[in-house]
Design a protein around this motif. Structure first.
Motif, PDB file in Angstrom:
ATOM      1  N   LYS A 117      30.468  71.359  38.763  1.00 58.34           N
ATOM      2  CA  LYS A 117      29.640  70.357  39.437  1.00 58.34           C
ATOM      3  C   LYS A 117      29.375  69.161  38.530  1.00 58.34           C
ATOM      4  N   THR A 120      32.335  66.873  38.431  1.00 58.48           N
ATOM      5  CA  THR A 120      32.441  66.012  39.615  1.00 58.48           C
ATOM      6  C   THR A 120      31.409  64.891  39.582  1.00 58.48           C
ATOM      7  N   ARG A 127      36.842  66.001  42.163  1.00 57.48           N
ATOM      8  CA  ARG A 127      36.249  66.879  43.167  1.00 57.48           C
ATOM      9  C   ARG A 127      37.305  67.672  43.947  1.00 57.48           C
ATOM     10  N   SER A 128      38.370  67.027  44.372  1.00 57.66           N
ATOM     11  CA  SER A 128      39.349  67.732  45.206  1.00 57.66           C
ATOM     12  C   SER A 128      40.078  68.848  44.455  1.00 57.66           C
ATOM     13  N   LYS A 131      37.490  71.660  43.945  1.00 61.56           N
ATOM     14  CA  LYS A 131      37.125  72.298  45.211  1.00 61.56           C
ATOM     15  C   LYS A 131      38.270  73.175  45.713  1.00 61.56           C
ATOM     16  N   ARG A 132      39.501  72.723  45.495  1.00 67.06           N
ATOM     17  CA  ARG A 132      40.669  73.498  45.917  1.00 67.06           C
ATOM     18  C   ARG A 132      40.715  74.849  45.206  1.00 67.06           C
ATOM     19  N   LEU A 136      33.532  74.791  43.032  1.00 65.15           N
ATOM     20  CA  LEU A 136      32.324  74.107  43.491  1.00 65.15           C
ATOM     21  C   LEU A 136      31.541  74.935  44.502  1.00 65.15           C
ATOM     22  N   THR A 137      32.109  76.043  44.929  1.00 62.43           N
ATOM     23  CA  THR A 137      31.447  76.896  45.912  1.00 62.43           C
ATOM     24  C   THR A 137      30.614  77.945  45.195  1.00 62.43           C
TER      25      THR A 137
END
Length: 162
Positions: A117, A120, A127-128, A131-132, A136-137
C-alpha cells in the motif's frame, strides 16, 4: 409535469454522461507526508503494521531492529520482500516498520500488505502490478471463534462410550 419526450431526452443525456465517466480510469495521486515519506497500514490476522517508505539504499527496519534480526526465518523475509520484487524496487527505498499483535507469520503478512500500500502511495503507477499479484487485498482469514459445547472451534470433546 414532465412529458414522456423530455424524460426520454433526460435518459439519453444521463447515458451519455455515464458513458464518458466509465471510459476514464480513476486518477491516483502521490500521497506523501511533510518528510517526503509514504505511509500505509497493513493488516493480517491480529497483526497491524505501520509502514513508512522513503527513497534510500534499501535499509529495512522493523520495530527499531534490522529485518534480519526481527524476522530471523528466511521465509518471513521472503514474504516481506515480495512487493519490492514485483515492483523491481528492491534497493531503492528505506523502510521503517512498526508492527504489533499476532505472531511472526501474521506480522510478516501485515508488513507485506502495508508495504504494498505504501508503494502505491509513493508511486501510483505500481498499483496495477501489485494488485494483480494480490498484495493490496487484505487477507480476510482469521482464527475461528470457539463455540460452546466444544473443545475448540470445531473439535468436540472426547467421546466416552462407557
Amino acid at each position: 409535469m414532465a412529458t414522456l419526450q423530455s424524460l426520454a431526452d433526460l435518459g439519453q443525456a444521463n447515458k451519455a454522461a455515464l458513458g464518458t465517466a466509465e471510459n476514464e480510469a480513476p486518477v491516483h495521486v502521490q500521497k506523501l507526508d511533510a518528510h517526503g515519506r509514504a505511509y500505509a497500514t497493513g493488516k493480517r490476522k491480529d497483526a497491524v503494521a505501520r509502514v513508512w517508505i522513503k527513497p534510500g539504499s534499501g535499509v529495512i527496519t522493523v520495530n527499531d531492529r534490522p529485518v534480519e534480526t526481527y524476522f530471523a526465518r528466511p521465509v518471513l523475509r521472503m514474504i516481506l520482500q515480495q512487493p519490492l520484487q514485483v515492483a523491481n524496487r528492491a534497493d531503492q527505498y528505506d523502510i521503517v516498520v512498526t508492527v504489533t499483535g499476532g505472531g511472526l507469520s501474521g506480522q510478516a503478512g501485515a508488513v507485506r500488505h502495508g508495504l504494498a500500500k505504501a508503494l502505491t502511495h509513493y508511486e501510483p503507477e505500481l498499483r496495477s502490478p501489485l494488485k494483480r499479484e494480490g498484495f493490496l487485498t487484505r487477507d480476510p482469514r482469521v482464527v475461528e471463534r470457539k463455540k460452546y459445547g466444544r473443545k475448540k472451534a470445531r473439535r468436540s470433546f472426547q467421546f466416552s462410550k462407557r
